[in-house]
Scaffold this motif. Sequence first.
Motif, PDB file in Angstrom:
ATOM      1  N   MET A   1      59.027  50.884  31.002  1.00  0.00           N
ATOM      2  CA  MET A   1      59.953  50.474  29.960  1.00  0.00           C
ATOM      3  C   MET A   1      60.500  51.680  29.208  1.00  0.00           C
ATOM      4  O   MET A   1      61.674  51.758  28.892  1.00  0.00           O
ATOM      5  CB  MET A   1      59.228  49.546  28.982  1.00  0.00           C
ATOM      6  N   LYS A   2      59.607  52.621  28.932  1.00  0.00           N
ATOM      7  CA  LYS A   2      60.029  53.829  28.224  1.00  0.00           C
ATOM      8  C   LYS A   2      61.092  54.559  29.028  1.00  0.00           C
ATOM      9  O   LYS A   2      62.106  54.999  28.491  1.00  0.00           O
ATOM     10  CB  LYS A   2      58.801  54.721  28.012  1.00  0.00           C
TER      11      LYS A   2
ATOM     12  N   SER B   1      57.587  51.425  23.091  1.00  0.00           N
ATOM     13  CA  SER B   1      58.220  50.653  24.153  1.00  0.00           C
ATOM     14  C   SER B   1      58.049  49.166  23.893  1.00  0.00           C
ATOM     15  O   SER B   1      57.026  48.725  23.376  1.00  0.00           O
ATOM     16  CB  SER B   1      57.585  51.013  25.479  1.00  0.00           C
ATOM     17  N   PRO B   2      59.049  48.369  24.255  1.00  0.00           N
ATOM     18  CA  PRO B   2      58.970  46.927  23.989  1.00  0.00           C
ATOM     19  C   PRO B   2      57.801  46.265  24.713  1.00  0.00           C
ATOM     20  O   PRO B   2      57.175  45.365  24.183  1.00  0.00           O
ATOM     21  CB  PRO B   2      60.295  46.399  24.515  1.00  0.00           C
ATOM     22  N   ALA B   3      57.536  46.711  25.941  1.00  0.00           N
ATOM     23  CA  ALA B   3      56.468  46.072  26.692  1.00  0.00           C
ATOM     24  C   ALA B   3      55.115  46.495  26.184  1.00  0.00           C
ATOM     25  O   ALA B   3      54.131  45.803  26.398  1.00  0.00           O
ATOM     26  CB  ALA B   3      56.585  46.419  28.157  1.00  0.00           C
ATOM     27  N   GLY B   4      55.077  47.645  25.549  1.00  0.00           N
ATOM     28  CA  GLY B   4      53.793  48.143  25.096  1.00  0.00           C
ATOM     29  C   GLY B   4      53.123  47.172  24.151  1.00  0.00           C
ATOM     30  O   GLY B   4      51.933  46.936  24.243  1.00  0.00           O
TER      31      GLY B   4
ATOM     32  N   GLN C   1      51.890  63.625  23.649  1.00  0.00           N
ATOM     33  CA  GLN C   1      51.592  62.725  22.549  1.00  0.00           C
ATOM     34  C   GLN C   1      50.102  62.411  22.463  1.00  0.00           C
ATOM     35  O   GLN C   1      49.678  61.702  21.570  1.00  0.00           O
ATOM     36  CB  GLN C   1      52.357  61.417  22.724  1.00  0.00           C
ATOM     37  N   PHE C   2      49.345  62.895  23.411  1.00  0.00           N
ATOM     38  CA  PHE C   2      47.933  62.541  23.419  1.00  0.00           C
ATOM     39  C   PHE C   2      47.165  63.446  22.469  1.00  0.00           C
ATOM     40  O   PHE C   2      47.222  64.672  22.597  1.00  0.00           O
ATOM     41  CB  PHE C   2      47.349  62.695  24.818  1.00  0.00           C
TER      42      PHE C   2
ATOM     43  N   MET D   1      56.584  37.716  34.902  1.00  0.00           N
ATOM     44  CA  MET D   1      56.966  38.259  33.600  1.00  0.00           C
ATOM     45  C   MET D   1      57.323  39.735  33.720  1.00  0.00           C
ATOM     46  O   MET D   1      58.330  40.199  33.196  1.00  0.00           O
ATOM     47  CB  MET D   1      55.814  38.093  32.612  1.00  0.00           C
TER      48      MET D   1
ATOM     49  N   LEU E   1      51.673  44.360  26.189  1.00  0.00           N
ATOM     50  CA  LEU E   1      50.586  44.683  27.102  1.00  0.00           C
ATOM     51  C   LEU E   1      49.327  45.106  26.368  1.00  0.00           C
ATOM     52  O   LEU E   1      48.227  44.833  26.817  1.00  0.00           O
ATOM     53  CB  LEU E   1      51.013  45.841  27.998  1.00  0.00           C
TER      54      LEU E   1
ATOM     55  N   GLY F   1      49.056  56.436  21.989  1.00  0.00           N
ATOM     56  CA  GLY F   1      49.741  57.679  22.343  1.00  0.00           C
ATOM     57  C   GLY F   1      50.616  57.496  23.550  1.00  0.00           C
ATOM     58  O   GLY F   1      51.724  58.017  23.616  1.00  0.00           O
ATOM     59  N   SER F   2      50.153  56.729  24.512  1.00  0.00           N
ATOM     60  CA  SER F   2      50.939  56.580  25.730  1.00  0.00           C
ATOM     61  C   SER F   2      51.967  55.473  25.584  1.00  0.00           C
ATOM     62  O   SER F   2      53.002  55.503  26.222  1.00  0.00           O
ATOM     63  CB  SER F   2      50.005  56.268  26.893  1.00  0.00           C
ATOM     64  N   VAL F   3      51.660  54.499  24.736  1.00  0.00           N
ATOM     65  CA  VAL F   3      52.554  53.345  24.685  1.00  0.00           C
ATOM     66  C   VAL F   3      53.807  53.654  23.897  1.00  0.00           C
ATOM     67  O   VAL F   3      54.908  53.319  24.308  1.00  0.00           O
ATOM     68  CB  VAL F   3      51.797  52.148  24.061  1.00  0.00           C
TER      69      VAL F   3
ATOM     70  N   TRP G   1      64.514  52.516  28.765  1.00  0.00           N
ATOM     71  CA  TRP G   1      65.239  52.428  27.502  1.00  0.00           C
ATOM     72  C   TRP G   1      65.423  53.769  26.830  1.00  0.00           C
ATOM     73  O   TRP G   1      66.393  53.972  26.108  1.00  0.00           O
ATOM     74  CB  TRP G   1      64.510  51.476  26.551  1.00  0.00           C
ATOM     75  N   LYS G   2      64.481  54.682  27.033  1.00  0.00           N
ATOM     76  CA  LYS G   2      64.569  55.941  26.305  1.00  0.00           C
ATOM     77  C   LYS G   2      65.182  57.043  27.138  1.00  0.00           C
ATOM     78  O   LYS G   2      65.535  58.097  26.618  1.00  0.00           O
ATOM     79  CB  LYS G   2      63.175  56.381  25.865  1.00  0.00           C
ATOM     80  N   PHE G   3      65.246  56.855  28.448  1.00  0.00           N
ATOM     81  CA  PHE G   3      65.763  57.941  29.283  1.00  0.00           C
ATOM     82  C   PHE G   3      67.017  57.520  30.035  1.00  0.00           C
ATOM     83  O   PHE G   3      68.070  58.150  29.909  1.00  0.00           O
ATOM     84  CB  PHE G   3      64.672  58.396  30.251  1.00  0.00           C
TER      85      PHE G   3
ATOM     86  N   PHE H   1      61.873  31.976  28.883  1.00  0.00           N
ATOM     87  CA  PHE H   1      60.885  32.796  28.183  1.00  0.00           C
ATOM     88  C   PHE H   1      60.500  32.141  26.862  1.00  0.00           C
ATOM     89  O   PHE H   1      59.331  32.094  26.491  1.00  0.00           O
ATOM     90  CB  PHE H   1      61.463  34.186  27.917  1.00  0.00           C
TER      91      PHE H   1
ATOM     92  N   ILE I   1      60.671  40.093  35.626  1.00  0.00           N
ATOM     93  CA  ILE I   1      61.872  39.767  34.874  1.00  0.00           C
ATOM     94  C   ILE I   1      62.128  40.839  33.824  1.00  0.00           C
ATOM     95  O   ILE I   1      63.265  41.309  33.650  1.00  0.00           O
ATOM     96  CB  ILE I   1      61.726  38.376  34.231  1.00  0.00           C
ATOM     97  N   ALA I   2      61.058  41.262  33.116  1.00  0.00           N
ATOM     98  CA  ALA I   2      61.234  42.305  32.104  1.00  0.00           C
ATOM     99  C   ALA I   2      61.818  43.563  32.739  1.00  0.00           C
ATOM    100  O   ALA I   2      62.735  44.187  32.205  1.00  0.00           O
ATOM    101  CB  ALA I   2      59.893  42.614  31.451  1.00  0.00           C
TER     102      ALA I   2
ATOM    103  N   ARG J   1      53.200  52.952  35.290  1.00  0.00           N
ATOM    104  CA  ARG J   1      52.521  51.999  34.428  1.00  0.00           C
ATOM    105  C   ARG J   1      53.591  51.205  33.690  1.00  0.00           C
ATOM    106  O   ARG J   1      54.729  51.664  33.560  1.00  0.00           O
ATOM    107  CB  ARG J   1      51.637  52.763  33.446  1.00  0.00           C
ATOM    108  N   MET J   2      53.229  50.026  33.188  1.00  0.00           N
ATOM    109  CA  MET J   2      54.264  49.159  32.610  1.00  0.00           C
ATOM    110  C   MET J   2      54.972  49.823  31.435  1.00  0.00           C
ATOM    111  O   MET J   2      56.196  49.757  31.313  1.00  0.00           O
ATOM    112  CB  MET J   2      53.607  47.855  32.161  1.00  0.00           C
ATOM    113  N   ASP J   3      54.205  50.479  30.550  1.00  0.00           N
ATOM    114  CA  ASP J   3      54.848  51.070  29.371  1.00  0.00           C
ATOM    115  C   ASP J   3      55.696  52.271  29.768  1.00  0.00           C
ATOM    116  O   ASP J   3      56.757  52.510  29.203  1.00  0.00           O
ATOM    117  CB  ASP J   3      53.798  51.461  28.341  1.00  0.00           C
TER     118      ASP J   3
END
Lengths: 395, 209, 213
Positions: free
Chosen positions: A326-327, B191-194, A385-386, A162, B197, B186-188, A330-332, B75, A165-166, A321-323
Amino acid sequence: METLDQIFVLAKHWLVARVPEPLAWLATILLSIGPLITVFASCFAITTIVERKALGRIQNRFGPNRVGPFGLLQPLADGLKMLIKEDLVPAQADKVVHLLAPFALVVPAWLTFSVLPFGRNMTVIDLDAGLLFFFAVGASSELAVFMAGWSSRNKYALMGAMRGIAQMISYEVPLVLSTVAVVMSVGSLSLPSIVEAQSAYVFGMPTWHVFTPWGLSGFILFLIAGAAEANRAPFDLPEAESEIIAGYLTEYSGFKYALFFMGEYLGLFAITGMGITLFLGGWTAPVSFLATTPSWFWFFAKFGAIIALFIWVRGTVPRLRMDQLMKFAWKFLVPLTLVNLVVAAFWHFSGTWQFPGAIFARWLLGAGFIGGAYVTLGRALHTNQFPPRVYAYAE
Amino acid sequence: MRMLSDIPIAFLMIAAVTLVSAVCAMSLRNLVHCGLCLVLTFVGLAATYLHLSAEFVGFAQVLVYVGAVAILIVFTILLTRNAEVTLSPVSQSSLVGLGIAIAVCGSLVLPLVTSPSLRRLPAQSLAPDAQVQRIGEKLMAQYVIPLEALALVLTAAMIGAVVIAMRDDPERNDPSPSPQNQKDTGSVSNSPAGTALNSSSSTSSSQRP
Amino acid sequence: MLGTGLIQGLMETAKNFVGSYHDEARLVTVQYPEEKIPAKENSRNFPFLVYDGEDPQAGLRCVACQICEKECPPKCIYIVKSKDKKPDYTGKAQLYPATFDIDVSVCMSCQICVEVCPFDAIKMDQVFELSTSDRFATLLLKKTTLAKPNAYFHQIHPTDAAEIDGRLAEEKRKAEEKAKAAAAAKAAAAAAATTGTDPKAPPVGGAAKSPTN
């Protein structure tokens, strides 16, 4: 020099001429595929040993140095070990799909090499839509990952699939978008003609795409997205052994595992070859007075340099890390590749500027635009953001 | 009308693979197997396009259908229901099914057979007319309005999908997230995967400015 | 700015990569089978039997008291007492182990056998390359393999060995003194017997040290 440049082409013609006429077509095919497989299989072997040695040195270790002189026979030992290992298939696994998955990965990986120009007149098939072929075949590796992960009947394998593929789908977008700039500028999807478009020299310097503002940023974006597409560190989350064992490879052993391993390296090689073709001038020499030297030498010199860069990055950067992954995509990467397209269009249309110093003005404007986007996006993503951490149970 | 022997053997092979995999895609018990067979059908179709010298269409077929649609299908199968479940058909009568199949097939074949383009089919093989550049020029000049309309529809669909995926679940919406949640979200961010997960609540809701 | 950390990291690894080729001190790896780090004095692994003198079997300090066999938590020691006796270092006749086996694969190097031994006969070794190619026979170490000279003990644990040697010498000296005193007492008793004084002189001579009895 001309002979040396074309030595492989001439050798092939010579050999095909020796074959009886009815079998000539078969000889042509075999003489194209055979050397391709031999060369890149040996590249795979050499890369594994060089990578392990270099990673060792980066970590102040020796690396493998036991098998043969300086450990140079290590790939041979690895291969032998893989071959004689027991091929275990889980009892609950989907046996057929489990068996087909490695082939579904390796065969497309080999197919991608068929459109890459390795030297002057050294393309296996010169397809009119070669670039599209490359990405179409490359995209089918996602399915192999899914087949491997699903058929294993293992939750880690499925999670790895998963993730894989993502990640592949996400990074395919910036990967393709970064190549679109090249297609726009050259006006062709055929890879040999893309190389031809970069083969001119201005004041002894090559006119590679990487020496333009959009080409430089496009090349870097392509390498990043390509590393993710090839599941290469630091984007090797699908195989993050600290989290999910070996991802979709968990239930593979023996020769099937070796096939997967080879498929991944072949994917990396294909991405590298494509990056060289699109941005680094393919087989053209880096300075005009070396233009008569064998073209294939330059391709493989650049190839080795990019592979070394990938090894260097692997030895440096920790896994994402996974997020974050993805970030980042898609965002950069995606916005930057879109900006890059605009810059490429600007570069293309400002080619008619005639005033003195126009080249510097174009460079400054293009680089400023892409650099501004980079800094803005970087700032936007980098904001802290923390919130201040609160320890609920400490006091 | 051409004889069977005139049809090249390559086409017969491709057609056989496509049809057999299509039948498998309908009849296999395991839904994931059906999906994988459907992929083989897509590949067979792409091979047919290539065989007709339509390079671009063939590669686009692989890129879009094998690379994206097939993944979407598997999927969907994995995420929506148990892959082993087989649904009973609406009607058990094979006669009704046969009738429907013939009706659908006939309504598709009839316009094809009566199409005027069939009469234009030359005996010799077609020159590769569908060059990428010409496709691009046609899309950007002659068919630019349909292209833009399609792009608009697709964008709308994508935004709709994002909106549906981001819909706040009122039960899970925690107005004052605990410190643990704050740290995670805050960290996620968005994002789509966030969302997939992160098991903690208010992944998307607390991110809205 | 975004990306500067990446460049710094790349520089660092490049420094390591280049440095490892011209600066040997960076490479901390020891190429084990060819070169070995000398063991620390306090490192202990797997017991051995100490013997004095030249003959490994005659000089064994072990008197087959079997305390270690009983105390051994994984029960890896196997002892068979001898039928006859032979003199120990003080000259007293003692039993000796006819069989003394330790199973390498069972021993956990806990050192309890060493701590319970009243004769300083079993001590911890520093060997660690104990693997063999035979699963059964060679994993059971016999008395002949386990016996190692006192000089070896001095070599691996010099502080302990010196202290134990001093103690043993002291005991031996005391035993000899007592023997002498007993002999003198005996002589005196004999003399007294002849003169008719106290016949119940304490028979200390034979009881110098006999913890096993």
